[in-house]
Design a protein around this motif. Structure first.
Motif, mmCIF file in Angstrom:
data_model
loop_
_atom_site.group_PDB
_atom_site.id
_atom_site.type_symbol
_atom_site.label_atom_id
_atom_site.label_comp_id
_atom_site.label_asym_id
_atom_site.label_seq_id
_atom_site.Cartn_x
_atom_site.Cartn_y
_atom_site.Cartn_z
ATOM 1 N N GLN A 1 8.688 5.854 -5.899
ATOM 2 C CA GLN A 1 9.233 5.784 -4.550
ATOM 3 C C GLN A 1 8.340 6.513 -3.569
ATOM 4 O O GLN A 1 7.754 7.542 -3.901
ATOM 5 C CB GLN A 1 10.631 6.398 -4.507
ATOM 6 N N PRO A 2 8.232 6.024 -2.324
ATOM 7 C CA PRO A 2 7.415 6.711 -1.347
ATOM 8 C C PRO A 2 8.043 8.021 -0.924
ATOM 9 O O PRO A 2 9.244 8.119 -0.801
ATOM 10 C CB PRO A 2 7.372 5.721 -0.164
ATOM 11 N N VAL B 1 0.805 -1.222 0.000
ATOM 12 C CA VAL B 1 0.000 0.000 0.000
ATOM 13 C C VAL B 1 0.835 1.269 0.000
ATOM 14 O O VAL B 1 0.568 2.204 -0.770
ATOM 15 C CB VAL B 1 -0.950 0.005 1.218
ATOM 16 N N VAL B 2 1.863 1.366 0.860
ATOM 17 C CA VAL B 2 2.471 2.655 1.199
ATOM 18 C C VAL B 2 3.067 3.370 -0.009
ATOM 19 O O VAL B 2 2.727 4.526 -0.293
ATOM 20 C CB VAL B 2 3.528 2.477 2.304
ATOM 21 N N ALA B 3 3.964 2.720 -0.744
ATOM 22 C CA ALA B 3 4.611 3.399 -1.874
ATOM 23 C C ALA B 3 3.627 3.716 -3.004
ATOM 24 O O ALA B 3 3.619 4.847 -3.512
ATOM 25 C CB ALA B 3 5.780 2.557 -2.379
ATOM 26 N N PRO B 4 2.792 2.764 -3.439
ATOM 27 C CA PRO B 4 1.817 3.115 -4.482
ATOM 28 C C PRO B 4 0.868 4.234 -4.074
ATOM 29 O O PRO B 4 0.504 5.076 -4.900
ATOM 30 C CB PRO B 4 1.059 1.798 -4.707
ATOM 31 N N LEU B 5 0.475 4.267 -2.814
ATOM 32 C CA LEU B 5 -0.427 5.311 -2.338
ATOM 33 C C LEU B 5 0.228 6.681 -2.442
ATOM 34 O O LEU B 5 -0.349 7.631 -2.978
ATOM 35 C CB LEU B 5 -0.835 5.024 -0.891
ATOM 36 N N PRO C 1 5.007 7.648 6.251
ATOM 37 C CA PRO C 1 5.744 6.640 6.936
ATOM 38 C C PRO C 1 5.979 5.428 6.114
ATOM 39 O O PRO C 1 5.330 4.433 6.301
ATOM 40 C CB PRO C 1 4.890 6.271 8.096
ATOM 41 N N ALA C 2 6.879 5.471 5.192
ATOM 42 C CA ALA C 2 7.200 4.269 4.450
ATOM 43 C C ALA C 2 7.749 3.242 5.401
ATOM 44 O O ALA C 2 7.898 2.090 5.069
ATOM 45 C CB ALA C 2 8.236 4.589 3.380
ATOM 46 N N SER C 3 8.082 3.637 6.597
ATOM 47 C CA SER C 3 8.574 2.705 7.594
ATOM 48 C C SER C 3 7.752 2.762 8.846
ATOM 49 O O SER C 3 8.140 2.244 9.843
ATOM 50 C CB SER C 3 10.006 3.062 7.944
ATOM 51 N N THR C 4 6.602 3.430 8.814
ATOM 52 C CA THR C 4 5.836 3.562 10.024
ATOM 53 C C THR C 4 4.616 2.913 9.985
ATOM 54 O O THR C 4 3.879 3.703 9.690
ATOM 55 C CB THR C 4 5.133 4.721 10.392
ATOM 56 N N PRO C 5 4.875 2.238 10.129
ATOM 57 C CA PRO C 5 4.473 2.170 11.427
ATOM 58 C C PRO C 5 5.364 3.082 12.025
ATOM 59 O O PRO C 5 6.397 3.259 11.907
ATOM 60 C CB PRO C 5 4.584 0.760 11.839
#
Length: 496
Positions: free
Chosen positions: A482-483, A389-393, A488-492
């Motif tokens: 790229q996000p 989800v994160v990067a495509p979003l 938060p590409a790492s967030t959590p």
């Protein structure tokens, strides 16, 4: 006249020093965002906090960050990015010290509000300093290093925080920011060049610089605060009590006034309403609220449940949540590349479904749970789904608007993710019947936890349905898929 910032090269002393300051500063924010949930059972027991106290400990920070992060970026552009960045670092650090010294729940909550305000200055500042300071040939590499190392700080956060909580006290997750801040301030004063946005003053002429949208920021904060207070206070006071009704009305009125003010200000608004002329942008932000609400509810309840029902230490609880972060670090770039090839609809549909399956598995954790058998499969599935989800979003949000609105669009999507977590932490205890000191009662907490996991899974499935029906490939895509580091590409986490 303000001089433009020099074009730093990554291989120089000043370039490395600037990057060090940005990485350490964002690392403080990301570290705190990943470990506060792990600390909730301990600080709740020591300060005799209720569920509402724990909710405000998380939400006080999120509220200020969501409401003022866009204003923080604008302040840096106007008054100097290094100056506002340093102000944010000092502010955040003083607030962290107050958090660590807290002797009551009220003290801690007030300090968390202050910490969120400092984070609203610091979070956009760390990235804008890199964007404005580095030579175009080195800018991408510098931001990539910043993103990767900031992700590492997020990944080690649960481990370091859990160890500090077990070995010393929950207070040390806040005290740890003090030595980091000293290094940041020294590095920034020595190596970070000052810069500000001169383009606007050139185009508008002397004395015609755009006024800050302070009214928009305050109304946005008022709307979020009113709704949040009503949701958190309703279990104790009742839905028909005067404080709850007044807070709800204030929140709704603040939201309506925010929309009217932003519409009247046009392009000068903190959030130009013309952005929502793009249906895709609107849908993506609703999707963001749903997904990050599920993430916020998951992290809030799982950390408390593993310690107060399963009986794990803070360190083991932090380690249990680590696979999600690792999967995001390893897989986000690949997910972004996949989305660039096939479009965002499939990843944004499949990802939430996979994550929801993970939450359904985690719902079945019992008091004698085994990590390998009962926890890891669910956490792994949740992390794999979130990775899709994160990067495509983020790439889709940036591609859904004109380039001139990229910063505002990214900032608003960042705020939407925080607002989703804020509302979930406020509403879920009410929805599952958890109040008072019920989080310390294993029987009561178990029922609430299992209900919360179902609600979070439902939010993810709603997001998947929205993506399947309304999300399509943007007319253009962000480079490389790229996000954006502000998400938060790492967030959590910094988006947790």
């Amino acid at each position: 006249m303000t001089r433009s910032a020099p074009a730093l090269r990554l291989g120089t002393v000043h370039g490395r020093g600037t990057l060090l300051a940005a990485v350490l500063a964002s690392g403080m924010v990301f570290l705190d965002s990943t470990v506060v949930n792990v600390a909730l059972p301990r600080l709740g027991a020591e300060l005799d906090a209720t569920v509402a106290g724990l909710q405000w400990t998380v939400n006080g920070y999120l509220l200020m960050l969501a409401a003022f992060v866009l204003l923080g970026g604008a302040l840096g552009d106007r008054f100097g990015r290094r100056r506002v960045f340093l102000l944010g670092v000092v502010w955040f650090t003083v607030a962290s010290l107050l958090c660590g010294l807290a002797q009551s729940t009220e003290w801690l909550i007030a300090a968390r509000f202050l910490q969120g305000a400092g984070g609203a200055l610091l979070t956009p500042g760390s990235l804008s300093v890199l964007q404005a300071s580095f030579h175009p040939d080195d800018r991408g590499r510098a931001i990539g290093v910043w993103s990767g190392l900031s992700g590492v700080s997020t990944a080690v956060g649960p481990f370091v925080g859990g160890w500090l909580i077990d070995a010393l006290s929950w207070r040390w997750i806040f005290f740890l920011n003090l030595p980091l801040a000293v290094l940041v301030v020294l590095a920034a004063l020595r190596w970070v060049p000052e810069s500000r946005d001169e383009a606007e003053s050139r185009t508008r002429g002397p004395g015609r610089r755009r006024r800050f949208d302070v009214a928009g920021a305050l109304l946005g904060a008022l709307a979020l605060a009113g709704v949040t207070y009503a949701l958190i206070d309703a279990p104790a006071r009742g839905f028909d009590s005067a404080p709850v009704l007044v807070a709800a009305l204030v929140g709704v009125a603040g939201a309506v006034a925010f929309v009217l003010v932003e519409r009247r200000r046009g392009d000068a608004a903190m959030l130009p309403t013309g952005l929502f002329g793009s249906r895709l942008f609107s849908v993506l932000n609703v999707f963001t609220v749903l997904v990050y609400a599920a993430l916020g509810g998951f992290t809030f309840f799982l950390a408390v449940y593993l310690q107060n029902v399963v009986g794990w230490s803070a360190l083991l609880t932090g380690l249990a949540m680590l696979p999600t972060t690792v999967l995001l670090l390893v897989g986000s770039a690949r997910a972004g590349a996949l989305s660039a090839r096939i479009g965002p609809r499939l990843p944004l549909t499949v990802g939430p479904v996979v994550a929801a399956a993970g939450l359904v598995l985690l719902r079945g954790i019992d008091p004698d749970a085994s990590y390998w058998r009962d926890v890891l499969p669910g956490v792994g599935l949740f992390g794999a789904g979130l990775t899709l989800v994160v990067a495509p979003l983020t790439a889709s949000v940036l591609a859904a608007v004109d380039d001139r609105y990229a910063g505002v669009a990214s900032g608003f999507n960042n705020a939407a993710s925080r607002a989703g977590g804020l509302l979930a932490v406020a509403a879920l205890p009410l929805l599952v019947g958890l109040s008072g000191t019920g989080y310390a009662q294993p029987g009561e907490l178990t029922g609430a936890y299992r209900g919360a996991m179902l609600w979070c899974a439902g939010l993810l499935l709603a997001g998947a349905a929205l993506a399947a029906l309304l999300i399509h490939r943007p007319a253009r895509t962000a480079p490389g898929g790229q996000p954006c580091p502000s998400l938060p590409a790492s967030t959590p986490p910094d988006r947790r």
